[in-house]
Design a protein around this motif. Structure first.
Motif, PDB file in Angstrom:
ATOM      1  N   UNK A 107       0.835  -1.204   0.000  1.00 20.19           N
ATOM      2  CA  UNK A 107       0.000   0.000   0.000  1.00 20.19           C
ATOM      3  C   UNK A 107       0.867   1.250   0.000  1.00 20.19           C
ATOM      4  N   UNK A 108       0.488   2.225  -0.827  1.00 24.90           N
ATOM      5  CA  UNK A 108       1.097   3.541  -0.861  1.00 24.90           C
ATOM      6  C   UNK A 108       0.001   4.587  -0.686  1.00 24.90           C
ATOM      7  N   UNK A 109       0.392   5.809  -0.496  1.00 27.28           N
ATOM      8  CA  UNK A 109      -0.578   6.856  -0.179  1.00 27.28           C
ATOM      9  C   UNK A 109      -1.628   7.021  -1.273  1.00 27.28           C
ATOM     10  N   UNK A 110      -1.216   6.989  -2.523  1.00 29.81           N
ATOM     11  CA  UNK A 110      -2.155   7.258  -3.612  1.00 29.81           C
ATOM     12  C   UNK A 110      -2.426   6.064  -4.510  1.00 29.81           C
ATOM     13  N   UNK A 111      -1.788   4.920  -4.216  1.00 34.50           N
ATOM     14  CA  UNK A 111      -2.030   3.749  -5.052  1.00 34.50           C
ATOM     15  C   UNK A 111      -1.611   2.484  -4.323  1.00 34.50           C
ATOM     16  N   UNK A 112      -2.021   1.353  -4.872  1.00 36.92           N
ATOM     17  CA  UNK A 112      -1.590   0.046  -4.399  1.00 36.92           C
ATOM     18  C   UNK A 112      -0.708  -0.587  -5.463  1.00 36.92           C
ATOM     19  N   UNK A 113       0.234  -1.386  -5.033  1.00 32.54           N
ATOM     20  CA  UNK A 113       1.053  -2.160  -5.953  1.00 32.54           C
ATOM     21  C   UNK A 113       0.782  -3.640  -5.698  1.00 32.54           C
ATOM     22  N   UNK A 114       0.353  -4.317  -6.747  1.00 28.43           N
ATOM     23  CA  UNK A 114       0.126  -5.758  -6.704  1.00 28.43           C
ATOM     24  C   UNK A 114       1.247  -6.412  -7.491  1.00 28.43           C
ATOM     25  N   UNK A 115       2.042  -7.230  -6.812  1.00 32.08           N
ATOM     26  CA  UNK A 115       3.225  -7.828  -7.440  1.00 32.08           C
ATOM     27  C   UNK A 115       3.156  -9.335  -7.270  1.00 32.08           C
ATOM     28  N   UNK A 116       2.935 -10.055  -8.375  1.00 31.02           N
ATOM     29  CA  UNK A 116       2.834 -11.510  -8.304  1.00 31.02           C
ATOM     30  C   UNK A 116       4.190 -12.191  -8.460  1.00 31.02           C
ATOM     31  N   UNK A 117       5.222 -11.414  -8.721  1.00 34.41           N
ATOM     32  CA  UNK A 117       6.515 -11.988  -9.062  1.00 34.41           C
ATOM     33  C   UNK A 117       6.713 -12.068 -10.563  1.00 34.41           C
ATOM     34  N   UNK A 118       5.623 -12.067 -11.304  1.00 35.47           N
ATOM     35  CA  UNK A 118       5.661 -12.014 -12.768  1.00 35.47           C
ATOM     36  C   UNK A 118       5.079 -10.698 -13.251  1.00 35.47           C
ATOM     37  N   UNK A 119       3.936 -10.327 -12.655  1.00 32.85           N
ATOM     38  CA  UNK A 119       3.271  -9.072 -13.001  1.00 32.85           C
ATOM     39  C   UNK A 119       3.424  -8.062 -11.882  1.00 32.85           C
ATOM     40  N   UNK A 120       3.550  -6.806 -12.269  1.00 33.45           N
ATOM     41  CA  UNK A 120       3.462  -5.697 -11.323  1.00 33.45           C
ATOM     42  C   UNK A 120       2.334  -4.784 -11.821  1.00 33.45           C
ATOM     43  N   UNK A 121       1.369  -4.537 -10.930  1.00 26.77           N
ATOM     44  CA  UNK A 121       0.188  -3.750 -11.283  1.00 26.77           C
ATOM     45  C   UNK A 121       0.087  -2.549 -10.351  1.00 26.77           C
ATOM     46  N   UNK A 122      -0.068  -1.374 -10.930  1.00 27.41           N
ATOM     47  CA  UNK A 122      -0.293  -0.155 -10.160  1.00 27.41           C
ATOM     48  C   UNK A 122      -1.777   0.183 -10.218  1.00 27.41           C
ATOM     49  N   UNK A 123      -2.397   0.288  -9.035  1.00 34.16           N
ATOM     50  CA  UNK A 123      -3.843   0.487  -8.936  1.00 34.16           C
ATOM     51  C   UNK A 123      -4.100   1.782  -8.179  1.00 34.16           C
ATOM     52  N   UNK A 124      -4.580   2.817  -8.846  1.00 34.09           N
ATOM     53  CA  UNK A 124      -4.814   4.101  -8.164  1.00 34.09           C
ATOM     54  C   UNK A 124      -5.935   3.990  -7.130  1.00 34.09           C
ATOM     55  N   UNK A 125      -5.880   4.853  -6.130  1.00 33.25           N
ATOM     56  CA  UNK A 125      -6.916   4.898  -5.097  1.00 33.25           C
ATOM     57  C   UNK A 125      -8.069   5.817  -5.488  1.00 33.25           C
ATOM     58  N   UNK A 149      -9.753   8.520  -8.975  1.00 30.51           N
ATOM     59  CA  UNK A 149      -9.677   8.892 -10.375  1.00 30.51           C
ATOM     60  C   UNK A 149     -10.523   7.990 -11.239  1.00 30.51           C
ATOM     61  N   UNK A 150     -10.297   8.054 -12.555  1.00 35.38           N
ATOM     62  CA  UNK A 150     -11.113   7.264 -13.473  1.00 35.38           C
ATOM     63  C   UNK A 150     -10.367   6.093 -14.087  1.00 35.38           C
ATOM     64  N   UNK A 151      -9.139   5.854 -13.647  1.00 34.64           N
ATOM     65  CA  UNK A 151      -8.349   4.729 -14.146  1.00 34.64           C
ATOM     66  C   UNK A 151      -8.286   3.656 -13.065  1.00 34.64           C
ATOM     67  N   UNK A 152      -8.617   2.411 -13.452  1.00 31.77           N
ATOM     68  CA  UNK A 152      -8.620   1.303 -12.502  1.00 31.77           C
ATOM     69  C   UNK A 152      -7.281   0.571 -12.482  1.00 31.77           C
ATOM     70  N   UNK A 153      -6.708   0.391 -13.633  1.00 35.79           N
ATOM     71  CA  UNK A 153      -5.391  -0.244 -13.765  1.00 35.79           C
ATOM     72  C   UNK A 153      -4.475   0.754 -14.462  1.00 35.79           C
ATOM     73  N   UNK A 154      -3.627   1.419 -13.683  1.00 37.35           N
ATOM     74  CA  UNK A 154      -2.779   2.453 -14.279  1.00 37.35           C
ATOM     75  C   UNK A 154      -1.713   1.840 -15.174  1.00 37.35           C
ATOM     76  N   UNK A 155      -1.040   0.801 -14.658  1.00 38.77           N
ATOM     77  CA  UNK A 155       0.026   0.156 -15.414  1.00 38.77           C
ATOM     78  C   UNK A 155       0.122  -1.307 -14.997  1.00 38.77           C
ATOM     79  N   UNK A 156       0.387  -2.151 -15.966  1.00 39.66           N
ATOM     80  CA  UNK A 156       0.710  -3.552 -15.704  1.00 39.66           C
ATOM     81  C   UNK A 156       1.929  -3.888 -16.534  1.00 39.66           C
TER      82      UNK A 156
END
Length: 916
Positions: free
Chosen positions: A132-150, A152-159
């Motif tokens: 958890x970060x102040x403005x987003x979450x990071x989901x890291x499976x070891x293969x994928x890294x996903x940035x999820x904003x807390x 706004x209108x974007x659900x998956x910022x980057x994968x």
């Protein structure tokens, strides 16, 4: 609280773990497993090892008193210990585990079978997949890294996949237009707006992140269709699973949904001839092309070049192409946009064009698309898919700008190219302005109409999406395996014998015994009825975005159709426990096709047939031409009794959320009185409601029982016990029929009128099955006596009823279905005469199916628009030959027949000879 209530300390310890989402983890370093008898063998639903596997979550039951709440678990596959994440789903009254949930991530080698064992103590938990970060979450499976904003209108910022950007800017789209019957109607575009982001579960194997929000007008502040999007990921996985749910809160007369979608961008860096597009058909075929094709040209680039492109591999350097091709690549059109539209269940079309502003070319057509596509290059890309794609038509997959550096993929859950949703009520009321006229109309069309009640406000729909970020363009065979996984997700299950020995879902079922010759006829009839409805889904095309999962109520033998347009005879909406019939049949057989049909029905009836917001929330709608059309808004449709099976077998969070919403559903009955048209009155006192002991209280008891066993909340146990005790305290027990309940305490007022009230519907919406479970976990001698009286006397001879109650009950319906109550009383009291009577009532078939058969006849054109299989004694219906037959098929009767047959096989001993 008596000795059978929960041990508060042990139970609340377990429920705290549940509420906090803290997982138990088994690993190779785990403690010693518990004794052998507790080990549970698990196999794959359907019996086959998945061809593509990206993780699985499932539930396992445990016998009462054997697995402490503090237990961990060890999973072995083909003898090897495999990391598993575990958490509690439900508890027995003594605080021991009743159901546990488990998550297994991708494996180098998927085992044929697994063995799950409790551990004496849970091992230490590993690192979470979520940061958890102040403005987003990071989901890291070891293969994928996903940035999820807390926000706004974007659900998956980057994968990104192992550092390589794969997709970005993931968001939801909503297109809304005005009245399609009016010229120049408006078209508005909305985009997702996040309100909250929650880490619903975090652990080293599985994580669940839940985003909630609604769709906001692009050029304005209006917001529509609140959504919940759950994002699932497993350790070491390159896959994301998204479960998308929305609630309809628009004006069905002004707002016509023109499209609902998930859209994301995906970077493209490969040469145009190395960019690949794939779509998978449901039959296993693959549409495979490159953005700039190198085959079929006037000049041949070379066999190695053509073969590499066809197979999705990197082509040789351009310098190795034949010179006459290498020097003219710029003249070969690059098709940057592709569209797959499944407009109806029997046809899809794939089209493509070079760019916006240019015409579309018809590329391929077929019957059914799997709803799975791919865009990428030999260096990797994204596989994307919508589960139950063609079944939930109209659906659409779009790829745009694949010839640029940033392509766009859109997964349309409601196709933008299809006609808009039209959720308006289908008639004008026909003068039914008061209860008298409405009851008269009920006598002709069986429709319970009331102005203002046939609204779709609050109905919901859940869809499942998968995104898999792969390292290279999959082969056609690999892509087909992925598509099969998306459409038929792997599930680990215990076999029926193991499920039964755990003592879950009550005593009203038992595993099928294929070697019992005395019951062979009943088993064959049970199989015939299920097979008929499974096949009827296909034959009648019971598909569509709002319809898939439901079946029809009653057949019209004259037209050779189900009564899709006749009032209350159309969509079944769980009437007389169709859901329970399917689920108990799955428990009995373990059949893959039964599970999938029951799963689809649970998804539908829990979402579409229930109002989730608005004045009717969270009640369900009785059967109707439109799922939400009937004015009978009742707990018997929204009942948790129909949802528990899927929740416990799969640990599905959305189903758990729907069940939780039913805990206080009884409060809506103060304002929406179920029997208002037949004299039932609203209790004028604050905090009280008029509650029927059958269809209402059975649903309330199911909700409270399930929430209690999930959370251990002692207040729910008290309310449940109070309601049971105060029903038992009525002078006529269950034959009192209805009472005034104090909602906070669950206690009914004692009726002093002396009146008997009995409804044939009371026990056929899950009451019988829930009462069986209540006597397991909340034993009460007075309640048991009251319930057994009802079970013994409903079908009893008139003189016996008069002796027991002082007066007869009158002419009651559904005697065949109530034979299972007689059987339960005989089983509980060890009374063989009652068990024999149950078989006799079942065989007589009163109010049900007196002479079940397993015959089908053919209906030939032009009697209908196509040839059909229809139940009945005549072998062929041929309009030209003048033959006919009466099917008169009723889903009510089949569901009750099936439930009763299974209950009698479990409770009533050997069947008497003429019951076959």
């Amino acid at each position: 609280m008596d000795s059978m209530m929960f041990n508060r300390r042990s139970f609340m310890r377990g429920s705290a773990l549940l509420a906090g989402g803290v997982p138990f983890i088994g690993s190779a370093q785990a403690a010693t497993p518990a004794a052998g008898p507790l080990r549970t063998a698990l196999g794959w639903l359907g019996g086959n090892v998945p061809g593509s596997f990206a993780g699985v979550t499932w539930g396992t039951p445990w016998p009462q008193g054997l697995v402490p709440a503090s237990s961990g678990f060890e999973l072995r596959g083909d003898g090897q210990v495999t990391p598993v994440q575990s958490w509690p789903l439900a508890y027995w009254p003594d605080g021991s585990l009743k159901w546990s949930a488990h998550a297994l991530g991708p494996q180098p080698q998927v085992a044929t079978r697994y063995e799950l064992s409790p551990l004496v103590a849970p091992p230490a938990a590993g690192a979470s997949l979520v940061t958890a970060h102040a403005d987003h979450l990071v989901l890291d499976t070891g293969v994928l890294r996903c940035d999820i904003p807390r926000q706004g209108n974007v659900l998956l910022a980057r994968v990104s996949r192992q550092g390589q950007p794969t997709l970005q800017g993931g968001h939801l789209l909503l297109h809304v237009q005005g009245d399609p019957d009016q010229p120049g109607t408006r078209l508005e575009q909305y985009r997702s707006q996040i309100d909250t982001v929650e880490v619903e579960q975090q652990g080293p194997v599985r994580a669940v992140i839940t985003l909630r929000g609604s769709h906001q007008l692009s050029q304005g502040t209006r917001r529509l269709l609140p959504f919940t999007l759950r994002l699932y990921a497993y350790a070491n996985s390159d896959r994301l699973r998204l479960v998308h749910s929305f609630v309809f809160d628009a004006d069905e007369h002004q707002d016509f949904i023109k499209g609902i979608a998930l859209r994301f961008d995906t970077p493209q860096t490969a040469a145009l001839h190395d960019r690949h597009v794939r779509f998978v058909a449901a039959n296993g075929g693959v549409f495979a092309e490159a953005v700039r094709g190198l085959t079929g040209l006037r000049r041949d680039p070379g066999e190695a070049v053509r073969r590499a492109q066809i197979e999705g591999r990197a082509t040789p350097p351009v310098a190795q192409f034949a010179p006459e091709v290498a020097q003219r690549l710029q003249y070969i059109p690059a098709f940057g946009s592709y569209r797959l539209l499944q407009a109806h269940p029997d046809g899809y079309q794939i089209t493509k064009r070079t760019a916006q502003g240019h015409g579309w070319l018809n590329s391929a057509t077929g019957e059914r698309a799997a709803g799975v596509g791919y865009l990428g290059s030999p260096g990797g890309g994204v596989v994307f898919g919508v589960r139950n794609f063609w079944q939930s038509y109209p659906a659409q997959l779009d790829i745009d700008d694949a010839h640029t550096d940033l392509a766009q993929v859109t997964l349309w859950l409601w196709a933008a190219q299809a006609a808009p949703m039209d959720l308006r009520f289908y008639h004008d009321g026909m003068g039914e302005t008061d209860f008298t006229r409405q009851r008269e109309a009920l006598d002709i069309t069986y429709e319970d109409y009331e102005p203002g009640f046939g609204t779709p406000l609050g109905v919901a729909r859940t869809s499942e999406i998968e995104l898999q970020c792969v390292a290279a363009t999959p082969s056609n065979a690999q892509l087909v395996d992925i598509a099969r996984r998306i459409q038929d997700p792997p599930l680990l299950v215990a076999d029926p014998t193991r499920l039964h020995r755990a003592g879950v879902f009550g005593p009203d079922w038992a595993p099928a015994d294929p070697h019992a010759s005395a019951t062979r006829g009943l088993e064959a009839q049970l199989a015939f009825y299920f097979d008929f409805y499974r096949d009827e889904v296909e034959q009648r095309r019971w598909y569509g975005f709002w319809d898939y999962g439901d079946v029809m109520h009653t057949y019209d033998e004259d037209r050779h159709v189900w009564r899709y347009d006749v009032g209350g005879y159309a969509w079944d909406n769980s009437e007389l426990s169709t859901d329970l019939w399917l689920w108990y049949y799955f428990l009995r057989t373990g059949r893959h096709d039964v599970f999938r049909m029951a799963e689809a029905m649970t998804r539908h009836t829990g979402e579409v047939d229930v109002h989730h917001i608005g004045r009717f929330a969270p009640l369900g709608s009785r059967h109707n031409v439109q799922h939400w059309g009937d004015s009978a808004k009742q707990l018997r449709i929204s009942t948790v009794a129909n949802r528990r099976f899927l929740y416990y077998l799969t640990a599905d969070e959305r189903v758990g959320e729907l069940m939780h919403a039913q805990v206080e559903a009884l409060r809506t009955l103060r304002e929406v009185v179920p029997g208002r048209k037949v004299g039932q009155q609203r209790d004028a006192r604050d905090g009280y409601a008029s509650i029927a002991f059958g269809t209402d209280w059975g649903a309330i008891a199911a909700a409270w029982l399930t929430e209690w066993e999930r959370t251990g909340d002692p207040a729910l146990a008290r309310r449940l016990r109070n309601s049971m005790d105060s029903i038992a305290a009525q002078p006529h027990g269950f034959f009192t029929g209805v009472g005034e309940m104090e909602l906070d305490s669950g206690r009914f007022d004692i009726d002093t009128s002396g009146k008997l009230t009995v409804s044939h519907l009371s026990a056929v919406f899950g009451l019988a099955e829930i009462c069986s479970e209540l006597l397991q976990v909340l034993p009460s001698a007075r309640f048991e006596s009251a319930w057994l009286d009802y079970c013994r006397l409903y079908n009893a001879p008139a003189e016996q009823v008069r002796h027991a109650l002082g007066k007869p009950l009158g002419n009651l319906n559904l005697a065949q279905g109530h034979a299972r109550l007689t059987a339960f009383a005989g089983w509980r009291l060890n009374d063989r005469s009652l068990q024999r009577r149950a078989w006799q009532e079942f065989a007589a078939g009163s109010g049900g199916i007196p002479r079940p058969n397993r015959e089908l006849h053919r209906v030939l054109v032009p009697a209908y628009v196509r040839d059909l299989n229809e139940p009945g004694p005549v072998s062929i219906i041929d309009e030209r030959a003048g033959t006919s037959a009466g099917a008169n098929l009723s889903t009510n009767a089949v569901a009750q027949w099936g439930l009763t047959a299974m209950a009698l096989l479990a409770l009533a001993g050997p069947p008497i000879s003429h019951a076959q």
